[in-house]
Design a protein around this motif. Sequence first.
Motif, PDB file in Angstrom:
ATOM      1  N   LEU B  14     -14.833   3.184   2.889  1.00  0.00           N
ATOM      2  CA  LEU B  14     -13.877   2.853   3.936  1.00  0.00           C
ATOM      3  C   LEU B  14     -12.461   2.784   3.393  1.00  0.00           C
ATOM      4  O   LEU B  14     -11.672   1.975   3.823  1.00  0.00           O
ATOM      5  CB  LEU B  14     -14.237   1.508   4.569  1.00  0.00           C
ATOM      6  CG  LEU B  14     -15.440   1.496   5.480  1.00  0.00           C
ATOM      7  CD1 LEU B  14     -15.725   0.094   5.921  1.00  0.00           C
ATOM      8  CD2 LEU B  14     -15.212   2.382   6.668  1.00  0.00           C
ATOM      9  N   LYS B  15     -12.145   3.615   2.420  1.00  0.00           N
ATOM     10  CA  LYS B  15     -10.803   3.556   1.860  1.00  0.00           C
ATOM     11  C   LYS B  15      -9.792   3.848   2.944  1.00  0.00           C
ATOM     12  O   LYS B  15      -9.816   4.904   3.556  1.00  0.00           O
ATOM     13  CB  LYS B  15     -10.672   4.552   0.721  1.00  0.00           C
ATOM     14  CG  LYS B  15     -11.013   3.900  -0.599  1.00  0.00           C
ATOM     15  CD  LYS B  15     -10.822   4.833  -1.746  1.00  0.00           C
ATOM     16  CE  LYS B  15     -11.480   4.223  -2.950  1.00  0.00           C
ATOM     17  NZ  LYS B  15     -12.031   5.188  -3.832  1.00  0.00           N
ATOM     18  N   PRO B  17      -9.414   2.893   6.053  1.00  0.00           N
ATOM     19  CA  PRO B  17     -10.058   3.453   7.224  1.00  0.00           C
ATOM     20  C   PRO B  17      -9.180   3.396   8.459  1.00  0.00           C
ATOM     21  O   PRO B  17      -9.127   4.331   9.223  1.00  0.00           O
ATOM     22  CB  PRO B  17     -11.283   2.582   7.404  1.00  0.00           C
ATOM     23  CG  PRO B  17     -10.927   1.294   6.769  1.00  0.00           C
ATOM     24  CD  PRO B  17      -9.935   1.589   5.709  1.00  0.00           C
ATOM     25  N   LEU B  18      -8.479   2.292   8.617  1.00  0.00           N
ATOM     26  CA  LEU B  18      -7.703   2.126   9.835  1.00  0.00           C
ATOM     27  C   LEU B  18      -6.288   2.564   9.540  1.00  0.00           C
ATOM     28  O   LEU B  18      -5.360   1.797   9.525  1.00  0.00           O
ATOM     29  CB  LEU B  18      -7.769   0.666  10.287  1.00  0.00           C
ATOM     30  CG  LEU B  18      -9.191   0.130  10.328  1.00  0.00           C
ATOM     31  CD1 LEU B  18      -9.190  -1.342  10.588  1.00  0.00           C
ATOM     32  CD2 LEU B  18      -9.987   0.845  11.388  1.00  0.00           C
ATOM     33  N   GLY B  19      -6.165   3.833   9.224  1.00  0.00           N
ATOM     34  CA  GLY B  19      -4.965   4.393   8.605  1.00  0.00           C
ATOM     35  C   GLY B  19      -3.665   3.936   9.224  1.00  0.00           C
ATOM     36  O   GLY B  19      -3.404   4.124  10.400  1.00  0.00           O
ATOM     37  N   MET B  20      -2.850   3.327   8.404  1.00  0.00           N
ATOM     38  CA  MET B  20      -1.539   2.872   8.828  1.00  0.00           C
ATOM     39  C   MET B  20      -0.519   3.945   8.461  1.00  0.00           C
ATOM     40  O   MET B  20      -0.807   4.857   7.702  1.00  0.00           O
ATOM     41  CB  MET B  20      -1.152   1.583   8.106  1.00  0.00           C
ATOM     42  CG  MET B  20      -2.138   0.485   8.305  1.00  0.00           C
ATOM     43  SD  MET B  20      -1.842  -0.293   9.879  1.00  0.00           S
ATOM     44  CE  MET B  20      -3.287  -1.294  10.012  1.00  0.00           C
ATOM     45  N   VAL B  46     -11.396   9.055   3.341  1.00  0.00           N
ATOM     46  CA  VAL B  46     -11.936   9.276   4.672  1.00  0.00           C
ATOM     47  C   VAL B  46     -11.231   8.321   5.629  1.00  0.00           C
ATOM     48  O   VAL B  46     -11.243   7.119   5.420  1.00  0.00           O
ATOM     49  CB  VAL B  46     -13.452   9.028   4.694  1.00  0.00           C
ATOM     50  CG1 VAL B  46     -13.996   9.268   6.081  1.00  0.00           C
ATOM     51  CG2 VAL B  46     -14.132   9.928   3.701  1.00  0.00           C
ATOM     52  N   PHE B  47     -10.615   8.879   6.635  1.00  0.00           N
ATOM     53  CA  PHE B  47      -9.873   8.038   7.560  1.00  0.00           C
ATOM     54  C   PHE B  47     -10.710   7.727   8.784  1.00  0.00           C
ATOM     55  O   PHE B  47     -11.351   8.604   9.344  1.00  0.00           O
ATOM     56  CB  PHE B  47      -8.571   8.719   7.978  1.00  0.00           C
ATOM     57  CG  PHE B  47      -7.503   8.551   6.967  1.00  0.00           C
ATOM     58  CD1 PHE B  47      -6.518   7.603   7.118  1.00  0.00           C
ATOM     59  CD2 PHE B  47      -7.510   9.317   5.814  1.00  0.00           C
ATOM     60  CE1 PHE B  47      -5.560   7.427   6.160  1.00  0.00           C
ATOM     61  CE2 PHE B  47      -6.555   9.149   4.850  1.00  0.00           C
ATOM     62  CZ  PHE B  47      -5.571   8.195   5.031  1.00  0.00           C
ATOM     63  N   TRP B  48     -10.652   6.496   9.135  1.00  0.00           N
ATOM     64  CA  TRP B  48     -11.358   6.060  10.335  1.00  0.00           C
ATOM     65  C   TRP B  48     -10.299   5.617  11.328  1.00  0.00           C
ATOM     66  O   TRP B  48      -9.509   4.732  11.030  1.00  0.00           O
ATOM     67  CB  TRP B  48     -12.299   4.906  10.019  1.00  0.00           C
ATOM     68  CG  TRP B  48     -13.402   5.303   9.132  1.00  0.00           C
ATOM     69  CD1 TRP B  48     -13.321   5.767   7.857  1.00  0.00           C
ATOM     70  CD2 TRP B  48     -14.797   5.292   9.453  1.00  0.00           C
ATOM     71  NE1 TRP B  48     -14.571   6.039   7.364  1.00  0.00           N
ATOM     72  CE2 TRP B  48     -15.495   5.754   8.320  1.00  0.00           C
ATOM     73  CE3 TRP B  48     -15.521   4.931  10.591  1.00  0.00           C
ATOM     74  CZ2 TRP B  48     -16.865   5.874   8.296  1.00  0.00           C
ATOM     75  CZ3 TRP B  48     -16.895   5.037  10.551  1.00  0.00           C
ATOM     76  CH2 TRP B  48     -17.561   5.514   9.418  1.00  0.00           C
ATOM     77  N   GLY B 123      -5.484  -0.504   4.766  1.00  0.00           N
ATOM     78  CA  GLY B 123      -4.486   0.381   4.199  1.00  0.00           C
ATOM     79  C   GLY B 123      -3.165  -0.285   3.897  1.00  0.00           C
ATOM     80  O   GLY B 123      -2.165   0.386   3.687  1.00  0.00           O
ATOM     81  N   LYS B 124      -3.143  -1.607   3.920  1.00  0.00           N
ATOM     82  CA  LYS B 124      -1.901  -2.309   3.562  1.00  0.00           C
ATOM     83  C   LYS B 124      -2.264  -3.698   3.039  1.00  0.00           C
ATOM     84  O   LYS B 124      -3.393  -4.147   3.224  1.00  0.00           O
ATOM     85  CB  LYS B 124      -1.004  -2.441   4.779  1.00  0.00           C
ATOM     86  CG  LYS B 124      -1.534  -3.403   5.849  1.00  0.00           C
ATOM     87  CD  LYS B 124      -0.672  -3.321   7.058  1.00  0.00           C
ATOM     88  CE  LYS B 124      -0.140  -4.602   7.646  1.00  0.00           C
ATOM     89  NZ  LYS B 124      -0.631  -5.887   7.335  1.00  0.00           N
ATOM     90  N   GLU B 125      -1.292  -4.329   2.391  1.00  0.00           N
ATOM     91  CA  GLU B 125      -1.564  -5.675   1.903  1.00  0.00           C
ATOM     92  C   GLU B 125      -1.445  -6.679   3.033  1.00  0.00           C
ATOM     93  O   GLU B 125      -0.761  -6.424   4.021  1.00  0.00           O
ATOM     94  CB  GLU B 125      -0.552  -6.050   0.822  1.00  0.00           C
ATOM     95  CG  GLU B 125      -0.784  -5.330  -0.478  1.00  0.00           C
ATOM     96  CD  GLU B 125       0.225  -5.748  -1.524  1.00  0.00           C
ATOM     97  OE1 GLU B 125       0.797  -6.851  -1.390  1.00  0.00           O
ATOM     98  OE2 GLU B 125       0.428  -4.988  -2.464  1.00  0.00           O
ATOM     99  N   ALA B 126      -2.077  -7.827   2.858  1.00  0.00           N
ATOM    100  CA  ALA B 126      -1.858  -8.915   3.807  1.00  0.00           C
ATOM    101  C   ALA B 126      -0.423  -9.399   3.617  1.00  0.00           C
ATOM    102  O   ALA B 126       0.146  -9.285   2.537  1.00  0.00           O
ATOM    103  CB  ALA B 126      -2.839 -10.039   3.564  1.00  0.00           C
ATOM    104  N   ASP B 127       0.154  -9.958   4.679  1.00  0.00           N
ATOM    105  CA  ASP B 127       1.587 -10.230   4.617  1.00  0.00           C
ATOM    106  C   ASP B 127       1.937 -11.341   3.634  1.00  0.00           C
ATOM    107  O   ASP B 127       2.879 -11.232   2.876  1.00  0.00           O
ATOM    108  CB  ASP B 127       2.109 -10.569   6.011  1.00  0.00           C
ATOM    109  CG  ASP B 127       2.099  -9.328   6.885  1.00  0.00           C
ATOM    110  OD1 ASP B 127       2.607  -8.300   6.431  1.00  0.00           O
ATOM    111  OD2 ASP B 127       1.548  -9.380   7.997  1.00  0.00           O
ATOM    112  N   GLN B 128       1.170 -12.418   3.674  1.00  0.00           N
ATOM    113  CA  GLN B 128       1.530 -13.538   2.803  1.00  0.00           C
ATOM    114  C   GLN B 128       0.293 -14.266   2.321  1.00  0.00           C
ATOM    115  O   GLN B 128      -0.739 -14.286   2.997  1.00  0.00           O
ATOM    116  CB  GLN B 128       2.396 -14.527   3.568  1.00  0.00           C
ATOM    117  CG  GLN B 128       3.880 -14.276   3.433  1.00  0.00           C
ATOM    118  CD  GLN B 128       4.644 -15.095   4.427  1.00  0.00           C
ATOM    119  OE1 GLN B 128       4.466 -14.927   5.628  1.00  0.00           O
ATOM    120  NE2 GLN B 128       5.470 -15.990   3.944  1.00  0.00           N
TER     121      GLN B 128
END
Lengths: 178, 213
Positions: B14-15, B17-20, B46-48, B123-128
């Motif tokens: 799930l690399k 997956p929720l492509g940003m 693989v993009f989901w 696909g991104k870091e958590a904000d804080q």
Amino acid sequence: MALCIGVMGAENQPLLIKISPNIQDPIKFHFMLHSALDVVEEKSQPLPKTPGSISGADLRELYLGLLYPSSDEVRVYGYCANTRMKMILIVEASNTTLRDNEIRTMFRRLHVAYSNMIMNPFYDVGQPISSKSFHDFVDSMIAAFGVGKLVNPTLYSVEMEYFEDVPTLTGIRLLLRS
Amino acid sequence: MSNSASQSYFVGDLKAPLGMASTSQNHTAPSDLTSIYEQSLKKEAVFWPVSTFAFLFAQSIEYYQHRVDTIRQLEEKLSHLGGQVGSRLLDSFMTNHQKMKREQRILPVLLLVKVGLWKHLFGKEADQLEQSNEADGTYYIIEKDAVTNRFISVPRDKSSLNCGAFLAGLVQSFLSDSGFACSVVAHAHKGTTLVVEFDKAVVVRDKAYDGGK
């Protein structure tokens, strides 16, 4: 040469134990597996920091290396995942071709196969493994790294058909084919 | 046969997956490149689509909604569902992750959740990531735009419902299974705030690791 592969759950319960079919006394291997768990426990526990203790191997490494001081007959290797799932591999000591790196790769492959297996929502994590594809995978691993003369290659190529869509097994498949 | 092997992917892969937007820049179609030498050796992620997840998630909420009496029960159900994902995700995440380590300290494992796990999932870091001033062993993971809440408009009579419970359950079982027993609750504050409260034993163990000289 893999003689025995054991997969243990978080509570040290055996999930899967496979012993090479041409072993005379499998009980001995069960004993070795269970005593190896003590060493795994020791090696994977977080230790209080003491001066000088950090110089050795990285404690956070999943691959635990050789567990037993190598005896005449066998060598026992261990691997402990984040979920505290343990894998133990027993190989013949006489086989000098299996280096640390190969063992590491075998464990990694096993881990990938395991993580694919637990994706099955009908499998309860921590229960004995009944997945056919995982069983076959471990069998093929024992066979591929096992005592060559007793393995019938045609038999295994039939069994490999189950793995058509698992990308991680390409390596194994090639190995068997050669 | 070789063709099917290269095409196939498995659920755990799930690399991103929720492509940003941030990650989809890296995702260039091979046909755009002029020669094979310029193509990356790295396997294409693989993009989901987010919509797939949103649909599935909305369906599961609907499913549970008719099987519970209170909002709290619904959140518990969602949290349990997330837990199922989290405990299975841990192994798969670790086999995909570059630096496989069995984390033993609280801070590294939280950073792993904030950076590694979040990148793996969204696909991104958590904000804080914040530590509570008052309570020992309490941390906040703040996500401004959680994908579990993005498409859900909560009706007024169910205003206390927070679908971030799914994420909370996921993080909880992820941490608990790695040996950090904790409870995670989702709050609607600065987006979604996951309050991670570690068990006393875990905090004591972490301190012993420091002070055992």
